[in-house]
Design a protein around this motif. Sequence first.
Motif, short mmCIF file in Angstrom:
data_model
loop_
_atom_site.label_atom_id
_atom_site.label_comp_id
_atom_site.label_asym_id
_atom_site.label_seq_id
_atom_site.Cartn_x
_atom_site.Cartn_y
_atom_site.Cartn_z
N GLN A 48 0.87 -1.18 0.00
CA GLN A 48 0.00 0.00 0.00
C GLN A 48 0.91 1.23 0.00
OE1 GLN A 48 -2.34 0.65 3.56
NE2 GLN A 48 -4.03 1.49 2.37
N TYR A 51 -1.42 5.46 3.22
CA TYR A 51 -2.61 5.11 4.01
C TYR A 51 -3.86 5.59 3.27
CZ TYR A 51 -5.90 4.80 7.82
OH TYR A 51 -6.99 4.48 8.59
N GLY A 52 -4.84 4.72 3.19
CA GLY A 52 -6.10 5.09 2.55
C GLY A 52 -6.14 4.78 1.06
N GLU A 53 -4.98 4.47 0.47
CA GLU A 53 -4.97 4.12 -0.95
C GLU A 53 -5.24 2.63 -1.12
OE1 GLU A 53 -1.72 5.45 -3.27
OE2 GLU A 53 -1.99 7.56 -2.72
#
Length: 115
Positions: A48, A51-53
């Motif tokens: 990843q 964060y959040g992707e």
Amino acid sequence: MGPSVTSAHIVLQSTRFMSALPGDEVTLDCSIAAGVSMSSYTMYWYKQDHYGEPIQFIIKEYDKPTQNYEAILNTNDNSFNLKVSKVTAQDSVTYYCAAGHSEARTVHTLTISVI
């Protein structure tokens, strides 16, 4: 509550953070808890970027090595390591080791920072 609750500690990683220099080769460790049959799971590595992707699939057990990644499965010590070759700043991301078992997947994370 599905089977994923009972399998929360199947996947183990002794290292949480790792530093490397550009061009280094690093090996990320991942193992399955002692007493768990590795043959009943399929092992995966994901990454990843931020964060959040979205989490991106890298490689799974028995896949051929790619230019950057090699999965090293050792059923003798229940380990499934990931070798990252010639690291660059783009490899400074979070890596996830996962064990797939029917519907449930348990995941642990490890972050590399390339200095």
